[in-house]
Scaffold this motif. Sequence first.
Motif, PDB file in Angstrom:
ATOM      1  N   PRO A  55     -12.204 -11.065 -73.041  1.00 43.05           N
ATOM      2  CA  PRO A  55     -11.618 -10.773 -74.643  1.00 43.05           C
ATOM      3  C   PRO A  55     -12.218  -9.622 -75.291  1.00 43.05           C
ATOM      4  CG  PRO A  55     -13.184 -12.734 -74.726  1.00 43.05           C
ATOM      5  CD  PRO A  55     -13.189 -12.459 -73.226  1.00 43.05           C
ATOM      6  N   SER A  56     -13.304  -9.006 -74.974  1.00 44.00           N
ATOM      7  CA  SER A  56     -13.885  -7.760 -75.608  1.00 44.00           C
ATOM      8  C   SER A  56     -13.132  -6.668 -75.133  1.00 44.00           C
ATOM      9  CB  SER A  56     -15.432  -7.771 -75.517  1.00 44.00           C
ATOM     10  OG  SER A  56     -15.570  -7.478 -74.071  1.00 44.00           O
ATOM     11  N   LEU A  57     -12.200  -6.928 -73.984  1.00 46.94           N
ATOM     12  CA  LEU A  57     -11.506  -5.499 -73.793  1.00 46.94           C
ATOM     13  C   LEU A  57     -10.054  -5.859 -74.141  1.00 46.94           C
ATOM     14  CD1 LEU A  57     -13.140  -5.104 -70.292  1.00 46.94           C
ATOM     15  CD2 LEU A  57     -13.778  -4.098 -72.305  1.00 46.94           C
ATOM     16  N   ARG A  58      -9.738  -6.542 -74.897  1.00 48.51           N
ATOM     17  CA  ARG A  58      -8.339  -6.854 -75.367  1.00 48.51           C
ATOM     18  C   ARG A  58      -7.655  -5.831 -76.272  1.00 48.51           C
ATOM     19  NH1 ARG A  58      -6.243 -12.233 -78.209  1.00 48.51           N
ATOM     20  NH2 ARG A  58      -3.753 -11.660 -78.301  1.00 48.51           N
ATOM     21  N   PHE A  59      -8.347  -4.989 -76.878  1.00 48.59           N
ATOM     22  CA  PHE A  59      -7.605  -4.008 -77.971  1.00 48.59           C
ATOM     23  C   PHE A  59      -8.315  -2.675 -77.802  1.00 48.59           C
ATOM     24  CE2 PHE A  59      -7.165  -7.936 -80.200  1.00 48.59           C
ATOM     25  CZ  PHE A  59      -5.919  -8.113 -80.263  1.00 48.59           C
ATOM     26  N   TYR A  60      -7.412  -1.530 -77.725  1.00 47.42           N
ATOM     27  CA  TYR A  60      -7.912  -0.312 -77.658  1.00 47.42           C
ATOM     28  C   TYR A  60      -6.898   0.742 -78.675  1.00 47.42           C
ATOM     29  CZ  TYR A  60      -3.510   0.843 -75.071  1.00 47.42           C
ATOM     30  OH  TYR A  60      -2.185   0.819 -74.688  1.00 47.42           O
ATOM     31  N   VAL A  61      -7.660   1.702 -78.905  1.00 46.96           N
ATOM     32  CA  VAL A  61      -6.955   2.672 -80.005  1.00 46.96           C
ATOM     33  C   VAL A  61      -7.137   4.209 -79.173  1.00 46.96           C
ATOM     34  CG1 VAL A  61      -7.048   3.687 -82.167  1.00 46.96           C
ATOM     35  CG2 VAL A  61      -7.303   1.183 -81.837  1.00 46.96           C
ATOM     36  N   GLU A  62      -5.896   4.825 -79.521  1.00 42.65           N
ATOM     37  CA  GLU A  62      -5.995   6.196 -79.277  1.00 42.65           C
ATOM     38  C   GLU A  62      -5.144   7.104 -80.313  1.00 42.65           C
ATOM     39  OE1 GLU A  62      -4.727   7.261 -74.819  1.00 42.65           O
ATOM     40  OE2 GLU A  62      -3.108   8.269 -75.892  1.00 42.65           O
ATOM     41  N   VAL A  63      -5.729   8.252 -80.507  1.00 42.11           N
ATOM     42  CA  VAL A  63      -5.288   9.015 -81.469  1.00 42.11           C
ATOM     43  C   VAL A  63      -4.743  10.384 -80.972  1.00 42.11           C
ATOM     44  CG1 VAL A  63      -5.426  10.046 -83.796  1.00 42.11           C
ATOM     45  CG2 VAL A  63      -6.630   7.986 -83.456  1.00 42.11           C
ATOM     46  N   THR A  64      -3.669  10.834 -81.029  1.00 43.16           N
ATOM     47  CA  THR A  64      -3.477  12.256 -80.593  1.00 43.16           C
ATOM     48  C   THR A  64      -2.897  13.035 -81.937  1.00 43.16           C
ATOM     49  OG1 THR A  64      -2.392  11.425 -78.697  1.00 43.16           O
ATOM     50  CG2 THR A  64      -1.726  13.464 -78.971  1.00 43.16           C
ATOM     51  N   ASP A  65      -3.409  14.474 -81.916  1.00 47.33           N
ATOM     52  CA  ASP A  65      -3.048  15.206 -83.136  1.00 47.33           C
ATOM     53  C   ASP A  65      -1.881  16.135 -82.634  1.00 47.33           C
ATOM     54  OD1 ASP A  65      -4.404  17.557 -81.917  1.00 47.33           O
ATOM     55  OD2 ASP A  65      -6.050  17.494 -83.292  1.00 47.33           O
ATOM     56  N   GLU A  66      -1.376  16.871 -83.698  1.00 47.47           N
ATOM     57  CA  GLU A  66       0.049  17.681 -83.209  1.00 47.47           C
ATOM     58  C   GLU A  66      -0.571  18.800 -82.328  1.00 47.47           C
ATOM     59  OE1 GLU A  66      -0.534  20.068 -87.494  1.00 47.47           O
ATOM     60  OE2 GLU A  66       1.060  18.742 -87.167  1.00 47.47           O
ATOM     61  N   VAL A  67      -1.740  19.002 -82.098  1.00 44.78           N
ATOM     62  CA  VAL A  67      -1.941  20.350 -81.224  1.00 44.78           C
ATOM     63  C   VAL A  67      -2.594  19.769 -79.582  1.00 44.78           C
ATOM     64  CG1 VAL A  67      -2.576  21.735 -82.817  1.00 44.78           C
ATOM     65  CG2 VAL A  67      -4.495  20.518 -82.034  1.00 44.78           C
ATOM     66  N   GLY A  68      -2.375  18.386 -79.642  1.00 40.57           N
ATOM     67  CA  GLY A  68      -2.591  17.661 -78.379  1.00 40.57           C
ATOM     68  C   GLY A  68      -4.170  17.336 -77.945  1.00 40.57           C
ATOM     69  N   ARG A  69      -4.893  17.325 -78.965  1.00 40.51           N
ATOM     70  CA  ARG A  69      -6.340  16.910 -78.927  1.00 40.51           C
ATOM     71  C   ARG A  69      -6.245  15.233 -79.055  1.00 40.51           C
ATOM     72  NH1 ARG A  69      -8.743  20.940 -83.089  1.00 40.51           N
ATOM     73  NH2 ARG A  69      -7.112  20.179 -84.219  1.00 40.51           N
ATOM     74  N   VAL A  70      -7.062  14.754 -78.089  1.00 39.82           N
ATOM     75  CA  VAL A  70      -6.762  13.159 -78.055  1.00 39.82           C
ATOM     76  C   VAL A  70      -8.282  12.588 -78.468  1.00 39.82           C
ATOM     77  CG1 VAL A  70      -6.542  11.013 -76.566  1.00 39.82           C
ATOM     78  CG2 VAL A  70      -5.138  13.258 -76.421  1.00 39.82           C
ATOM     79  N   ALA A  71      -8.211  11.519 -79.121  1.00 36.08           N
ATOM     80  CA  ALA A  71      -9.563  10.597 -79.458  1.00 36.08           C
ATOM     81  C   ALA A  71      -9.300   9.288 -78.692  1.00 36.08           C
ATOM     82  CB  ALA A  71      -9.909  10.727 -80.676  1.00 36.08           C
ATOM     83  N   ARG A  72     -10.318   8.801 -77.985  1.00 39.18           N
ATOM     84  CA  ARG A  72     -10.281   7.667 -77.520  1.00 39.18           C
ATOM     85  C   ARG A  72     -11.394   6.835 -78.180  1.00 39.18           C
ATOM     86  NH1 ARG A  72      -7.704  10.641 -73.529  1.00 39.18           N
ATOM     87  NH2 ARG A  72      -5.817   9.967 -72.920  1.00 39.18           N
ATOM     88  N   GLY A  73     -11.629   5.750 -78.085  1.00 39.89           N
ATOM     89  CA  GLY A  73     -12.824   5.008 -78.022  1.00 39.89           C
ATOM     90  C   GLY A  73     -13.027   3.934 -77.033  1.00 39.89           C
TER      91      GLY A  73
END
Length: 96
Positions: A55-73
Amino acid sequence: MINDREVVDALASSGDLAEVARVVTYEGIRTNKAGETHRVIVKCGEYMNLNNPDPSLRFYVEVTDEVGRVARGNPGPTPQEAIRFLHWEELDRPEH
């Protein structure tokens, strides 16, 4: 209205997907450390099938900005934890 459980069950039973996630999308504006303002798309995912017993792997988040950079966690047991584990600094890298 779409029934998430029915869709997840159908996708999981098709045999073509090992894991199924429901993904919700948000939009926002972020100012990076260089003072540049960018529109971002935030995807919050929740793995909904039972193939993943951790259950510790249930949720994830990804952010992409308008120039294409991606942040994951790192994934987390709650949406709040997954957001807390997000590597926002990835959006502060110089554009290519």
